[in-house]
Design an enzyme around this catalytic site. Sequence first.
Site, PDB file in Angstrom:
ATOM      1  N   ASN A 113     -71.156 -78.495  10.788  1.00 21.32           N
ATOM      2  CA  ASN A 113     -71.250 -77.392  11.741  1.00 21.32           C
ATOM      3  C   ASN A 113     -71.142 -77.867  13.187  1.00 21.32           C
ATOM      4  O   ASN A 113     -71.406 -77.100  14.109  1.00 21.32           O
ATOM      5  CB  ASN A 113     -72.577 -76.642  11.567  1.00 21.32           C
ATOM      6  CG  ASN A 113     -72.480 -75.551  10.519  1.00 21.32           C
ATOM      7  OD1 ASN A 113     -71.388 -75.198  10.085  1.00 21.32           O
ATOM      8  ND2 ASN A 113     -73.612 -75.016  10.110  1.00 21.32           N
ATOM      9  N   LYS A 169     -75.938 -79.205  10.846  1.00 14.98           N
ATOM     10  CA  LYS A 169     -75.437 -80.231   9.932  1.00 14.98           C
ATOM     11  C   LYS A 169     -74.135 -80.767  10.500  1.00 14.98           C
ATOM     12  O   LYS A 169     -73.530 -80.134  11.385  1.00 14.98           O
ATOM     13  CB  LYS A 169     -75.216 -79.654   8.530  1.00 14.98           C
ATOM     14  CG  LYS A 169     -74.282 -78.452   8.476  1.00 14.98           C
ATOM     15  CD  LYS A 169     -74.218 -77.859   7.072  1.00 14.98           C
ATOM     16  CE  LYS A 169     -73.313 -76.627   7.034  1.00 14.98           C
ATOM     17  NZ  LYS A 169     -73.265 -76.013   5.700  1.00 14.98           N
ATOM     18  N   ASP A 218     -79.208 -74.091  10.681  1.00 13.83           N
ATOM     19  CA  ASP A 218     -78.216 -74.688   9.785  1.00 13.83           C
ATOM     20  C   ASP A 218     -77.463 -75.806  10.490  1.00 13.83           C
ATOM     21  O   ASP A 218     -76.250 -75.934  10.362  1.00 13.83           O
ATOM     22  CB  ASP A 218     -77.246 -73.625   9.273  1.00 13.83           C
ATOM     23  CG  ASP A 218     -76.454 -74.095   8.043  1.00 13.83           C
ATOM     24  OD1 ASP A 218     -76.956 -74.973   7.317  1.00 13.83           O
ATOM     25  OD2 ASP A 218     -75.340 -73.586   7.825  1.00 13.83           O
ATOM     26  N   GLU A 249     -63.895 -69.018  20.046  1.00 12.15           N
ATOM     27  CA  GLU A 249     -63.141 -70.061  20.717  1.00 12.15           C
ATOM     28  C   GLU A 249     -62.447 -70.960  19.679  1.00 12.15           C
ATOM     29  O   GLU A 249     -63.047 -71.331  18.670  1.00 12.15           O
ATOM     30  CB  GLU A 249     -64.110 -70.906  21.549  1.00 12.15           C
ATOM     31  CG  GLU A 249     -63.538 -72.155  22.161  1.00 12.15           C
ATOM     32  CD  GLU A 249     -64.609 -73.015  22.813  1.00 12.15           C
ATOM     33  OE1 GLU A 249     -64.242 -74.044  23.413  1.00 12.15           O
ATOM     34  OE2 GLU A 249     -65.808 -72.664  22.727  1.00 12.15           O
TER      35      GLU A 249
END
Length: 223
Positions: A81, A78, A76, A34
């Site tokens: 992200n 953060k 992960d 997306e």
Amino acid sequence: FLQEAQAAALLNHPNICAIYAIHEDGDEQFIELEFVDGVTLRDRLPFEKTTEILEYAIQIGEALQEAHSKEIVHRDIKSENIMLNARGQIKVMDFGLAKLKGSVQLTQSSTTVGTLAYTAPEQVQGSQADPRSDIFSFGVVLYELLTGRVPFRGDHQAALMYSIVNEEPEPIEKYRPGVPPDVISIVSKALEKNPADRYQTVADLVIDLRRVRRKTSGTSAAG
């Protein structure tokens, strides 16, 4: 690569970046994702209103709830992200380090996975990540959204690892005076060193975030 695609393809939630297809072009493989018209939370720092932070935090939590319900640990989480689109909607990105239940481990147990400053103490010490590890990383993001800085710091990797495992963050109030005590309590519980002392599920964390948002709605947020 295929593990990333498999993990992401299981997820269908408005706060998770959708994966549409896996393609091959000769020897190259790529994922069709997306398109998110927006910026990362890191790019948006600092946020002026605590109420705004709470709204985004609830959306992040709901995305993680969806992932954990499918037995996927992101590993992960953060601020880089997590994106904020033009409509003010959170999109959690990059499940490239997600560990599906029963899948082959991506790394040696002694290798730290994820971005170190957001990594849970048990991961730093080589233990396997579980949903509570994501909760710790989420706590780091919350601290960062409130203060503009990550809670654990070091001049080199070893110093940062020591800080994550042994040191307590500086008080949020030092950088953002007037933050509601309930917000500070939520962040502190998410950042507990021992996984057993943290929130045990993201659902419980989101419940507390919603409660605090109700209490602070209609009032002027500090900072």
